[in-house]
Write an enzyme that holds these catalytic residues in place. Structure first.
Site, PDB file in Angstrom:
ATOM      1  N   SER A   9      12.987 -28.032  21.495  1.00  0.00           N
ATOM      2  CA  SER A   9      12.620 -29.546  21.323  1.00  0.00           C
ATOM      3  C   SER A   9      14.214 -29.901  22.280  1.00  0.00           C
ATOM      4  CB  SER A   9      13.355 -29.739  19.645  1.00  0.00           C
ATOM      5  OG  SER A   9      13.845 -31.299  19.625  1.00  0.00           O
ATOM      6  N   HIS A  34       9.276 -29.895  24.078  1.00  0.00           N
ATOM      7  CA  HIS A  34       9.201 -30.709  22.890  1.00  0.00           C
ATOM      8  C   HIS A  34      10.305 -32.150  22.501  1.00  0.00           C
ATOM      9  CE1 HIS A  34       7.543 -31.589  18.310  1.00  0.00           C
ATOM     10  NE2 HIS A  34       8.896 -31.234  18.047  1.00  0.00           N
ATOM     11  N   ASP A  36      11.119 -35.451  20.946  1.00  0.00           N
ATOM     12  CA  ASP A  36      11.339 -35.798  19.623  1.00  0.00           C
ATOM     13  C   ASP A  36      11.712 -37.344  20.376  1.00  0.00           C
ATOM     14  OD1 ASP A  36      10.701 -33.681  17.623  1.00  0.00           O
ATOM     15  OD2 ASP A  36      12.065 -32.922  18.027  1.00  0.00           O
ATOM     16  N   MET A  38      12.314 -40.758  18.225  1.00  0.00           N
ATOM     17  CA  MET A  38      12.121 -41.356  17.267  1.00  0.00           C
ATOM     18  C   MET A  38      13.070 -43.084  17.259  1.00  0.00           C
ATOM     19  SD  MET A  38      15.178 -38.591  15.819  1.00  0.00           S
ATOM     20  CE  MET A  38      14.560 -36.649  15.790  1.00  0.00           C
ATOM     21  N   HIS A  67       6.674 -35.037  20.079  1.00  0.00           N
ATOM     22  CA  HIS A  67       6.436 -35.840  18.571  1.00  0.00           C
ATOM     23  C   HIS A  67       6.782 -37.306  18.258  1.00  0.00           C
ATOM     24  CE1 HIS A  67       7.936 -34.552  14.663  1.00  0.00           C
ATOM     25  NE2 HIS A  67       6.938 -35.608  14.359  1.00  0.00           N
ATOM     26  N   MET A  69       8.039 -40.206  15.989  1.00  0.00           N
ATOM     27  CA  MET A  69       8.867 -40.235  14.753  1.00  0.00           C
ATOM     28  C   MET A  69       9.080 -42.056  14.677  1.00  0.00           C
ATOM     29  SD  MET A  69      10.826 -36.772  14.371  1.00  0.00           S
ATOM     30  CE  MET A  69      11.299 -36.448  15.797  1.00  0.00           C
ATOM     31  N   MET A 139       5.499 -30.149   9.705  1.00  0.00           N
ATOM     32  CA  MET A 139       7.480 -30.364   9.113  1.00  0.00           C
ATOM     33  C   MET A 139       7.835 -29.613   8.695  1.00  0.00           C
ATOM     34  SD  MET A 139       8.581 -32.299  11.562  1.00  0.00           S
ATOM     35  CE  MET A 139       9.959 -32.373  11.700  1.00  0.00           C
ATOM     36  N   PHE A 145      16.946 -35.006  12.480  1.00  0.00           N
ATOM     37  CA  PHE A 145      18.140 -34.904  12.827  1.00  0.00           C
ATOM     38  C   PHE A 145      17.741 -33.400  13.197  1.00  0.00           C
ATOM     39  CE2 PHE A 145      20.241 -38.557  10.790  1.00  0.00           C
ATOM     40  CZ  PHE A 145      20.510 -39.084  11.558  1.00  0.00           C
ATOM     41  N   ASP A 177       7.923 -26.925  13.174  1.00  0.00           N
ATOM     42  CA  ASP A 177       9.183 -27.992  13.797  1.00  0.00           C
ATOM     43  C   ASP A 177      10.138 -28.099  12.383  1.00  0.00           C
ATOM     44  OD1 ASP A 177      10.915 -29.230  14.825  1.00  0.00           O
ATOM     45  OD2 ASP A 177       9.705 -31.109  15.154  1.00  0.00           O
TER      46      ASP A 177
END
Length: 218
Positions: A9, A34, A36, A38, A67, A69, A139, A145, A177
């Site tokens: 990640s 990966h 992330d 957010m 991914h 979020m 998850m 975080f 993850d």
């Protein structure tokens, strides 16, 4: 059982030299990158968006595993696919009843699609969309975080997903993850996960290649 793949990640990377960081992952044996994403609404943190994915695409031939979020992911999945995401995963908790149609939008945009569940969501909740999924992401920490401690109970979701795939002739990848380290990777692989996301464990290691190899069980 599928071959184990490692998806470091970039949440744990040095954002000031992201291109170099991704090239390092490629050289050290990573299989995916990966990403992330957010939005500060679905989770209590803000990372990066479509432009970062577009720029990462120029730096690596590795698959970009995005991914999301974020709230209302259906508004953005097509743009992430166009930016170069190979896989786009969205949360059951963010989509609710629109999960199936959002997965179909990802497919229509030309990327692989996947559903994500938080640690407190039983995998049975997404059983109806599993035939659509190229990947299912479990998850093993609550999202938001990096550097959190692995929640061992989430392996029940991994086992359910692996058994469901076997019983229904499905071939989706099972990704996990959160808090993944060489010390717990064996349990995770044994439960049935074949794509392991690791951020801190890889980026903080003095020897990234050795950590990636250890996560694969080699």
């Amino acid at each position: 059982m599928k071959e184990t793949k490692i998806a470091p990640s970039v949440l744990s990377a040095d954002f000031s030299k992201m291109g170099e960081e991704v090239k390092s992952l490629e050289a050290c044996g990573a299989d995916l990158v990966h990403c992330d994403v957010m939005d500060g609404v679905f989770v209590n943190n803000i990372t990066f968006g479509i432009k970062m994915v577009e720029d990462l695409r120029k730096c690596t031939a590795l698959p970009l595993d995005c991914h999301l979020m974020i709230v209302h992911p259906e508004k953005y999945v097509g743009r992430f696919a166009k930016a170069g995401a190979d896989i786009v995963t969205v949360h059951y908790e963010a989509c609710g009843e629109t999960l199936k149609s959002t997965l179909e939008l990802i497919r229509a945009a030309g990327a692989k699609c996947g559903a994500v569940i938080n640690p407190d969501t039983p995998a049975e909740k997404i059983a109806d969309v599993l035939p659509l999924c190229d990947m299912v992401l479990v998850m093993s920490v609550f999202p938001g975080f990096g550097g959190q401690k692995f929640i061992g109970e989430t392996l029940e979701n991994v086992r359910f997903l692996r058994n469901f795939a076997a019983e229904h002739g499905l071939s989706y990848d099972i990704e996990i993850d959160g808090g993944i380290t060489p010390e717990n990777a064996g349990r995770v692989r044994e439960a049935g996960a074949n794509v392991l996301v690791a951020g801190s464990a890889v980026f903080r290691a003095p020897d990234r290649r050795a950590v990636i190899s250890a996560l694969k069980g080699k």
